[in-house]
Scaffold this active site. Sequence first.
Site, PDB file in Angstrom:
ATOM      1  CB  CYS A  82      -0.913  -0.016   1.223  1.00 29.21           C
ATOM      2  SG  CYS A  82      -2.024   1.401   1.258  1.00 29.21           S
ATOM      3  CB  CYS A  86      -1.725   3.831   8.215  1.00 33.06           C
ATOM      4  SG  CYS A  86      -2.829   4.454   6.913  1.00 33.06           S
ATOM      5  CB  CYS A  89      -0.854  -0.144   8.279  1.00 32.09           C
ATOM      6  SG  CYS A  89      -1.462  -1.370   7.109  1.00 32.09           S
ATOM      7  CB  CYS A 126     -15.449  -7.415   6.485  1.00 32.74           C
ATOM      8  SG  CYS A 126     -16.748  -7.286   7.706  1.00 32.74           S
ATOM      9  CB  CYS A 157     -18.617  -5.228   5.308  1.00 32.94           C
ATOM     10  SG  CYS A 157     -17.642  -3.841   5.928  1.00 32.94           S
ATOM     11  CB  CYS A 217     -18.430  -0.223   9.030  1.00 35.68           C
ATOM     12  SG  CYS A 217     -17.302  -1.041  10.175  1.00 35.68           S
ATOM     13  NE  ARG A 289     -17.533  -5.840  13.692  1.00 33.64           N
ATOM     14  CZ  ARG A 289     -17.893  -4.981  12.742  1.00 33.64           C
ATOM     15  NH1 ARG A 289     -17.011  -4.157  12.229  1.00 33.64           N
ATOM     16  NH2 ARG A 289     -19.114  -4.966  12.298  1.00 33.64           N
TER      17      ARG A 289
HETATM   18  S1  SF4 Z   1      -4.242   1.008   6.873  1.00 32.55           S
HETATM   19 FE1  SF4 Z   1      -2.588  -0.003   5.704  1.00 32.55          FE
HETATM   20  S2  SF4 Z   1      -3.615  -0.807   3.918  1.00 32.55           S
HETATM   21 FE2  SF4 Z   1      -4.991   0.721   4.784  1.00 32.55          FE
HETATM   22  S3  SF4 Z   1      -4.484   2.651   3.769  1.00 32.55           S
HETATM   23 FE3  SF4 Z   1      -3.222   2.587   5.639  1.00 32.55          FE
HETATM   24  S4  SF4 Z   1      -1.278   1.652   4.962  1.00 32.55           S
HETATM   25 FE4  SF4 Z   1      -2.805   1.194   3.386  1.00 32.55          FE
END
Ligand code: SF4
Length: 342
Positions: A82, A86, A89, A126, A157, A217, A289
């Site tokens: 990705c 984040c 993540c 999901c 979802c 959600c 949740r």
């Molecule tokens: S949470 Fe992870 S997968 Fe989702 S947008 Fe952020 S970096 Fe990408």
Amino acid sequence: MSQSASGVVDMETPSGEAVDSFSDKLSSLGADFRRWDVRRIEALLDLPFSDLIHRAQQVHRQYHDPNGVQLSTLISVKTGGCPEDCGYCPQAARYHTNVENQDMLTVEDVVAAAAAAKAQGATRFCMGAAWRGPRERDMKSVVEMVRAVKALGLEACTTLGMLKPGQAEQLQEAGLDYYNHNLDTSPEFYGEIITTRDYEDRLDTLQKVRHAGINVCCGGIVGMGESRRARAGLIGQLANLDPYPESVPINHLVQVEGTPLHGTEALDPLEFVRTIAAARITMPKAMVRLSAGRREMPEAVQALCFLAGANSIFYGDKLLTTGNPEAERDKALFDKLGLHSI
Ligand code: SF4
């Protein structure tokens, strides 16, 4: 906010009748009385633990089966790589974690996983993809997946990142029941965690989902080093969405080696329980949740979360890339607590 003789802080919920002096003051200043001011949520979080849980139970029993828990199963339909940053993540391409990239699953793979989830008792399936947002060619596959999951009699979802104009409508036409897009944390703390998209982008996607007629959600993550005020800020943002989300996942950070948040000071588990209670009180009808981080949680903490108003869990042995309690362990816990699936 007033303190009654019993020591209970006297505040109302948006649907409640008891009006405290703080709220009186706000409405006399012309503030929107239905909105949850962050200070009021902080005051909730500051309550003596028993008082907070009592209030959460009162709200919970008014709107929900107190022993019913909804089961959702989550799979990753496209993993890793990705472009976003984040900080929690392991799927962000820029962090060096053990997550292996995986191209988009086939519709057949997804159907097989959904059928297995249904056989285990899940009612909602999901599908998550590690994208900034789906491209048009991705949408074609996702739409097929949604149709196939719906054909099995499950709620569908998806969580696909930011949506462009028209994409929510495509998902709605395919029969999508819920779209997940989390706010993650309070607006003030947000910049510490993510820089590649801003809070407004998230609110914009939520609005697109809402306008398309799909259930929302939306929740967040706690234990990322945020303050209690930031947790109150997150709950306030969620509760003040109009209407508030139908489904509110409260995640506990799962610390993954290689991500910037690995090594963050652990959150006191009772703070997590308090956050659940605040979500329950401020969003009475939502399904709250208990999401990521449950595998690391002792059963007693999970029991407190249910007592605080959590009434939905992710079920199955894996979340997107991190572990989750095996279905059998969950069944044993449900038996122990007298819970049943809804
Ligand atoms: S949470 Fe992870 S997968 Fe989702 S947008 Fe952020 S970096 Fe990408």
